[in-house]
Design an enzyme around this catalytic site. Sequence first.
Site, mmCIF file in Angstrom:
data_model
loop_
_atom_site.group_PDB
_atom_site.id
_atom_site.type_symbol
_atom_site.label_atom_id
_atom_site.label_comp_id
_atom_site.label_asym_id
_atom_site.label_seq_id
_atom_site.Cartn_x
_atom_site.Cartn_y
_atom_site.Cartn_z
ATOM 1 N N GLY A 132 0.784 -1.230 0.000
ATOM 2 C CA GLY A 132 0.000 0.000 0.000
ATOM 3 C C GLY A 132 0.813 1.277 0.000
ATOM 4 N N MET B 267 -4.998 -6.131 -6.735
ATOM 5 C CA MET B 267 -4.603 -7.102 -7.757
ATOM 6 C C MET B 267 -5.719 -8.091 -8.076
ATOM 7 S SD MET B 267 -1.734 -5.789 -8.357
ATOM 8 C CE MET B 267 -0.845 -6.926 -9.398
ATOM 9 N N LEU C 125 -11.739 -7.039 -12.096
ATOM 10 C CA LEU C 125 -13.084 -6.688 -11.635
ATOM 11 C C LEU C 125 -14.125 -7.038 -12.687
ATOM 12 C CD1 LEU C 125 -11.948 -3.300 -10.165
ATOM 13 C CD2 LEU C 125 -12.724 -5.289 -8.840
ATOM 14 N N HIS D 101 -1.481 1.703 -12.950
ATOM 15 C CA HIS D 101 -0.922 0.519 -13.616
ATOM 16 C C HIS D 101 0.551 0.799 -13.937
ATOM 17 C CE1 HIS D 101 -0.819 -3.086 -16.037
ATOM 18 N NE2 HIS D 101 -0.162 -2.400 -16.949
ATOM 19 N N THR E 42 -12.613 0.862 -16.816
ATOM 20 C CA THR E 42 -13.762 0.363 -17.573
ATOM 21 C C THR E 42 -13.682 -1.161 -17.554
ATOM 22 O OG1 THR E 42 -12.487 0.463 -19.615
ATOM 23 C CG2 THR E 42 -13.842 2.392 -19.092
ATOM 24 N N GLU F 238 -13.001 -3.267 -19.747
ATOM 25 C CA GLU F 238 -11.864 -3.844 -20.459
ATOM 26 C C GLU F 238 -10.584 -3.591 -19.649
ATOM 27 O OE1 GLU F 238 -10.132 -3.874 -25.000
ATOM 28 O OE2 GLU F 238 -11.794 -2.540 -24.496
ATOM 29 N N ASP G 198 -7.335 -2.574 -18.002
ATOM 30 C CA ASP G 198 -6.261 -1.595 -18.219
ATOM 31 C C ASP G 198 -6.446 -0.781 -19.509
ATOM 32 O OD1 ASP G 198 -5.041 -2.471 -15.870
ATOM 33 O OD2 ASP G 198 -3.873 -3.999 -16.913
ATOM 34 N N GLU H 244 5.017 7.067 -9.428
ATOM 35 C CA GLU H 244 3.637 6.744 -9.032
ATOM 36 C C GLU H 244 3.242 7.580 -7.811
ATOM 37 O OE1 GLU H 244 2.701 2.591 -8.580
ATOM 38 O OE2 GLU H 244 3.814 2.002 -10.367
HETATM 39 C C1 GAR Z 1 2.248 -0.455 -7.925
HETATM 40 O O1 GAR Z 1 3.465 -0.450 -8.617
HETATM 41 C C2 GAR Z 1 1.100 -0.414 -8.899
HETATM 42 O O2 GAR Z 1 1.394 0.290 -10.079
HETATM 43 C C3 GAR Z 1 0.875 -1.870 -9.192
HETATM 44 O O3 GAR Z 1 1.100 -2.529 -7.978
HETATM 45 C C4 GAR Z 1 2.023 -1.781 -7.199
HETATM 46 C C5 GAR Z 1 1.404 -1.599 -5.843
HETATM 47 O O4 GAR Z 1 2.339 -1.080 -4.943
HETATM 48 N N1 GAR Z 1 -0.436 -2.112 -9.698
HETATM 49 C C6 GAR Z 1 -0.738 -3.105 -10.527
HETATM 50 O O5 GAR Z 1 0.085 -3.900 -10.941
HETATM 51 C C7 GAR Z 1 -2.179 -3.176 -10.946
HETATM 52 N N2 GAR Z 1 -2.365 -4.113 -11.985
HETATM 53 P P1 GAR Z 1 1.860 -0.473 -3.565
HETATM 54 O O6 GAR Z 1 1.015 -1.550 -2.879
HETATM 55 O O7 GAR Z 1 3.123 -0.236 -2.803
HETATM 56 O O8 GAR Z 1 1.085 0.771 -3.835
#
Ligand code: GAR
Length: 209
Positions: free
Chosen positions: A12, A87, A90, A106, A138, A140, A142, A171
């Site tokens: 998180g 992860m 949906l 993503h 949405t 579909e 990603d 991010e």
């Molecule tokens: C992040 O890098 C995010 O982009 C990715 O999971 C990580 C979560 O890290 N998301 C996906 O892969 C979604 N398909 P975090 O738990 O430290 O925020």
Amino acid sequence: MKNIVILISGRGSNMQAIVNAQIPNARIAAVLSNKTDAAGLAWAAERGIATEALNHKDFADRQSFDNEMIKLIDRYQPDLVVLAGFMRILTPEFCKHYESRLINIHPSLLPAFPGLHTHERALEAGCRIAGCTIHFVTAELDCGPIIAQGAVPVLEGDSADDIAARVLEVEHQLFPQAVADFVNGKLHIQGHRVNGSGNTATASARLLA
Ligand code: GAR
């Protein structure tokens, strides 16, 4: 004040970046997870944020898990639902229920590399640039309208973990900004485009060395 519900599956760190940003007019109403042992839940609980977990393995199928998740999320009357490392794929019904108020981060420059193992795939493909995308969700996978993208270079000798760490820093900058722009009503979906008067648009163009 806008209510925000954040969904996580693991540590998180993006959720933490959003909480720590203390976005004006935004209240983090709850942090929810499909994993009871998600490390981010404890972090949020320590800060007095409501936390709950629904183990997807306790459900017969995807639909019944999503239905229960909707009930749980809706108790917090969310204006925005944020997928921060959630992860789970949906169902279309879930995506429809939160249409235009569900966003995801993503770890790739979509539309390249939807799905899993994005950094490994970027390395294999010989990409010189990797990054992340924040988008409306949405049905579909990603593929929803893109709010913001951040790019980083792929350097000689990089492993997938090196790229992941570099992308994660971006991010953490972009996601709170995108949430703030949503809260301030600055993101407008027009067809497949998001027209934004907020800061996300400018931040997203940056290439971090
Ligand atoms: C992040 O890098 C995010 O982009 C990715 O999971 C990580 C979560 O890290 N998301 C996906 O892969 C979604 N398909 P975090 O738990 O430290 O925020």
